[in-house]
Write a protein that holds these residues in place. Sequence first.
Motif, short mmCIF file in Angstrom:
data_model
loop_
_atom_site.label_atom_id
_atom_site.label_comp_id
_atom_site.label_asym_id
_atom_site.label_seq_id
_atom_site.Cartn_x
_atom_site.Cartn_y
_atom_site.Cartn_z
N ALA A 143 0.82 -1.22 0.00
CA ALA A 143 0.00 0.00 0.00
C ALA A 143 0.85 1.26 0.00
CB ALA A 143 -0.92 -0.01 1.22
N VAL A 144 2.04 1.21 0.56
CA VAL A 144 2.93 2.37 0.58
C VAL A 144 3.39 2.69 -0.84
CG1 VAL A 144 5.16 3.26 1.34
CG2 VAL A 144 3.70 2.03 2.96
N ALA A 145 3.81 1.65 -1.55
CA ALA A 145 4.24 1.85 -2.95
C ALA A 145 3.08 2.38 -3.80
CB ALA A 145 4.76 0.54 -3.52
N VAL A 146 1.88 1.84 -3.56
CA VAL A 146 0.69 2.29 -4.28
C VAL A 146 0.44 3.78 -3.99
CG1 VAL A 146 -1.81 2.09 -4.44
CG2 VAL A 146 -0.40 0.03 -4.39
N SER A 147 0.57 4.16 -2.73
CA SER A 147 0.34 5.55 -2.34
C SER A 147 1.31 6.50 -3.04
CB SER A 147 0.48 5.69 -0.82
OG SER A 147 0.13 6.99 -0.40
N VAL A 148 2.55 6.09 -3.17
CA VAL A 148 3.56 6.92 -3.83
C VAL A 148 3.25 7.04 -5.33
CG1 VAL A 148 6.00 7.09 -4.47
CG2 VAL A 148 5.36 6.40 -2.15
N ILE A 149 2.83 5.93 -5.94
CA ILE A 149 2.47 5.96 -7.36
C ILE A 149 1.31 6.91 -7.61
CG2 ILE A 149 1.54 4.60 -9.29
CD1 ILE A 149 3.04 2.17 -8.14
N LEU A 150 0.29 6.82 -6.76
CA LEU A 150 -0.88 7.68 -6.92
C LEU A 150 -0.54 9.14 -6.66
CD1 LEU A 150 -3.67 5.49 -5.27
CD2 LEU A 150 -3.18 5.83 -7.70
N LEU A 151 0.39 9.39 -5.73
CA LEU A 151 0.85 10.76 -5.49
C LEU A 151 1.50 11.32 -6.75
CD1 LEU A 151 1.58 13.22 -3.70
CD2 LEU A 151 3.68 11.99 -3.08
N CYS A 152 2.34 10.52 -7.38
CA CYS A 152 3.02 10.96 -8.60
C CYS A 152 2.01 11.24 -9.71
CB CYS A 152 4.01 9.89 -9.07
SG CYS A 152 5.42 9.66 -7.97
N LEU A 153 0.98 10.39 -9.80
CA LEU A 153 -0.07 10.60 -10.80
C LEU A 153 -0.78 11.92 -10.54
CD1 LEU A 153 -2.03 9.71 -13.06
CD2 LEU A 153 -3.36 8.53 -11.28
N GLY A 154 -1.18 12.14 -9.30
CA GLY A 154 -1.90 13.35 -8.95
C GLY A 154 -1.08 14.61 -9.19
N LEU A 155 0.18 14.59 -8.76
CA LEU A 155 1.04 15.76 -8.92
C LEU A 155 1.33 16.05 -10.39
CD1 LEU A 155 3.62 15.34 -6.00
CD2 LEU A 155 1.58 16.79 -6.10
N THR A 156 1.48 14.98 -11.18
CA THR A 156 1.75 15.15 -12.61
C THR A 156 0.59 15.84 -13.31
OG1 THR A 156 3.17 13.19 -12.70
CG2 THR A 156 2.27 13.98 -14.78
N ILE A 157 -0.62 15.37 -13.02
CA ILE A 157 -1.81 15.96 -13.63
C ILE A 157 -2.01 17.40 -13.16
CG2 ILE A 157 -4.31 15.82 -13.78
CD1 ILE A 157 -4.07 12.79 -13.70
N GLN A 158 -1.81 17.63 -11.86
CA GLN A 158 -1.97 18.98 -11.33
C GLN A 158 -0.96 19.94 -11.96
OE1 GLN A 158 -4.43 19.97 -9.44
NE2 GLN A 158 -5.24 17.90 -9.38
#
Length: 210
Positions: A185-200
């Motif tokens: 879940a930690v790795a998943v959280s980091v991946i989703l953070l990168c996705l969110g920041l990239t789109i933003q």
Amino acid sequence: MINTEWYSIRTLTLPATAVALLITFFIVWLILRLQFSKKWSELYSDAIFTFIIVWKLSLLVTDFKTVVNNPITLLYFNGGTMGVLLGVIVASLQIWRKRQSLQLEEQEMIAGSWAIILTQSIYQMLAVLFNDNNISSEVITLAVLSVVTLVILWRLVAVKQALILYTISYLIVAIFQPLGIGQTAVAVSVILLCLGLTIQHERINVGGKK
């Protein structure tokens, strides 16, 4: 959290973590459907479908020989940790590829962040409630993530800061959980953070050029 419970749905038996994930997907989809434009709930459901398919078929990558010898194993097993990460990565790439079709208004930016944060937060809370782990780790998880999620939903912080705040909070919480900082879940959280920041970041750049 460690899965300690199993639930039976007719002939199908699922771990509590899987049940928590399915319920989470439905709740977040419903929130997006009711609070934001229809396209966000559709994008979310498409991403979830992609995740599940990749997760299940990832067994072809992690245990190809077994699948060839007994194809029916695809119905009962999955690629485990590798499958989860592959599913999240492919689903994230799908969302990123469709980013051009999304609106740049602030309301739509909030929808994307809510989807990322709520999926993780609700899942973690349900995983705590559905399983029986160390009491202190469960209390810390529920307390910290509840407060942080409420702060974010009340819009007390900006969209970009909300993504970072949630991820950092979860990383801290994970330290006190049985599987520690090394859990999937930690790795998943980091991946989703990168996705969110990239789109933003891309939206801000595009918005600034208008």
